[in-house]
Design a protein around this motif. Structure first.
Motif, PDB file in Angstrom:
ATOM      1  N   LEU A   1      34.896  42.070  77.372  1.00 37.07           N
ATOM      2  CA  LEU A   1      34.271  43.029  78.507  1.00 37.07           C
ATOM      3  C   LEU A   1      34.865  42.640  79.917  1.00 37.07           C
ATOM      4  CD1 LEU A   1      32.226  45.509  78.478  1.00 37.07           C
ATOM      5  CD2 LEU A   1      30.487  43.702  78.917  1.00 37.07           C
ATOM      6  N   VAL A   2      35.012  41.503  80.327  1.00 39.15           N
ATOM      7  CA  VAL A   2      35.630  41.152  81.540  1.00 39.15           C
ATOM      8  C   VAL A   2      37.093  41.862  81.575  1.00 39.15           C
ATOM      9  CG1 VAL A   2      36.569  39.230  82.872  1.00 39.15           C
ATOM     10  CG2 VAL A   2      34.301  39.204  81.958  1.00 39.15           C
ATOM     11  N   VAL A   3      38.016  41.851  80.724  1.00 38.82           N
ATOM     12  CA  VAL A   3      39.215  42.108  80.781  1.00 38.82           C
ATOM     13  C   VAL A   3      39.254  43.821  80.624  1.00 38.82           C
ATOM     14  CG1 VAL A   3      41.342  42.682  79.128  1.00 38.82           C
ATOM     15  CG2 VAL A   3      40.339  40.374  79.388  1.00 38.82           C
ATOM     16  N   ALA A   4      38.267  44.421  79.881  1.00 39.93           N
ATOM     17  CA  ALA A   4      38.075  45.791  79.958  1.00 39.93           C
ATOM     18  C   ALA A   4      37.728  46.331  81.314  1.00 39.93           C
ATOM     19  CB  ALA A   4      36.890  46.197  78.898  1.00 39.93           C
ATOM     20  N   ILE A   5      36.857  45.829  82.120  1.00 37.81           N
ATOM     21  CA  ILE A   5      36.425  46.074  83.486  1.00 37.81           C
ATOM     22  C   ILE A   5      37.332  45.885  84.452  1.00 37.81           C
ATOM     23  CG2 ILE A   5      34.657  45.773  85.489  1.00 37.81           C
ATOM     24  CD1 ILE A   5      32.516  45.265  83.108  1.00 37.81           C
ATOM     25  N   THR A   6      38.284  44.451  84.194  1.00 42.56           N
ATOM     26  CA  THR A   6      39.225  44.292  85.262  1.00 42.56           C
ATOM     27  C   THR A   6      40.499  45.540  85.315  1.00 42.56           C
ATOM     28  OG1 THR A   6      38.639  41.862  85.014  1.00 42.56           O
ATOM     29  CG2 THR A   6      40.768  42.387  85.956  1.00 42.56           C
ATOM     30  N   LYS A   7      40.753  45.597  83.714  1.00 42.60           N
ATOM     31  CA  LYS A   7      41.621  46.818  83.720  1.00 42.60           C
ATOM     32  C   LYS A   7      41.378  48.154  84.162  1.00 42.60           C
ATOM     33  CE  LYS A   7      44.526  48.917  80.307  1.00 42.60           C
ATOM     34  NZ  LYS A   7      44.825  48.848  78.752  1.00 42.60           N
ATOM     35  N   ASP A   8      40.180  48.651  83.718  1.00 37.07           N
ATOM     36  CA  ASP A   8      39.496  49.655  84.523  1.00 37.07           C
ATOM     37  C   ASP A   8      39.419  50.051  85.993  1.00 37.07           C
ATOM     38  OD1 ASP A   8      37.795  52.156  83.446  1.00 37.07           O
ATOM     39  OD2 ASP A   8      36.866  51.444  85.271  1.00 37.07           O
ATOM     40  N   LEU A   9      39.356  48.852  86.697  1.00 36.66           N
ATOM     41  CA  LEU A   9      39.262  48.717  88.050  1.00 36.66           C
ATOM     42  C   LEU A   9      40.884  48.615  88.731  1.00 36.66           C
ATOM     43  CD1 LEU A   9      36.244  46.450  88.849  1.00 36.66           C
ATOM     44  CD2 LEU A   9      36.271  48.911  89.077  1.00 36.66           C
TER      45      LEU A   9
END
Length: 213
Positions: free
Chosen positions: A136-144
């Motif tokens: 989830l951290v990776v997904a949010i980091t990529k999204d931002l």
């Protein structure tokens, strides 16, 4: 015979063995209770050795949560595949409510009942849930569109995961989830404003981070 054919056959055999173990284990668990069933009994029912059971499932509790990888993928997809204009918190709230509803109905309801009656399964489920943190951290980091995760994202994810865990056991999970994200978003909004001043996180043309409701 090409290597691809050999690998394909090997993978199909592994999948069939895994399915046979699950088909043997779950009826035994539901009939007699998790703690009353031994791995030896499961192995005998599936016509494999106990060693083979542990090859596919590292511990007995993993047999009850065989869909862990799918849950992992669905959680990350809730963020990465959300509709334009939908905030991260809104997407996670919808995902949590859908997962809880699924757990409380149909075949999943039996598993939930089994889990609630077995402390070791509750402990395993909680640890399993927090293994999703990095994804989830990776997904949010990529999204931002940030180069790497930071403390704000990691703390947001940890608290967000706690919200789902607590709401699962509430009579009114929607109210619990709304309350949890309402508190969480107050701090997250400040972070969003700081990113916005740098022009980060707005590539979709709408706020990517939660806004107060």
């Amino acid at each position: 015979m090409g290597d691809g054919t050999v690998v394909g056959r090997r993978e199909r055999k592994k999948a069939a063995t895994r399915a046979a173990i699950l088909d043997a284990a779950m009826p035994l668990f539901l009939e007699r209770g998790f703690d009353e069933v031994t791995v030896r009994e499961i192995a005998d029912e599936a016509d494999v050795s106990p060693k083979t059971v542990f090859t596919h499932f590292p511990q007995k509790e993993a047999l009850v949560f065989s869909d862990e990888d799918e849950r992992h993928e669905r959680l990350a997809a809730a963020v990465s595949d959300r509709a334009s204009g939908t905030t991260i918190s809104a997407a996670l709230k919808a995902h949590y409510l859908a997962e809880i509803a699924a757990m409380r109905s149909g075949p999943q309801r039996q598993i939930l009942t089994l889990m609630e009656a077995t402390p070791s399964l509750v402990d395993y489920a909680e640890k399993m849930w927090f293994r999703h943190e990095d994804a989830l951290v990776v997904a949010i980091t990529k999204d931002l569109e940030l180069p790497e995760p930071n403390d704000e994202i990691r703390f947001y994810v940890r608290f967000a995961l706690h919200i789902q865990l607590g709401a699962t056991h509430e009579a009114d999970p929607e109210s619990a989830i709304d309350a949890g994200f309402r508190l969480l978003d107050e701090g997250w909004t400040t972070y969003h404003k700081r990113l916005s001043t740098l022009g980060i996180g707005l590539a979709r043309g709408s706020p990517r981070l939660p806004q107060p409701e």
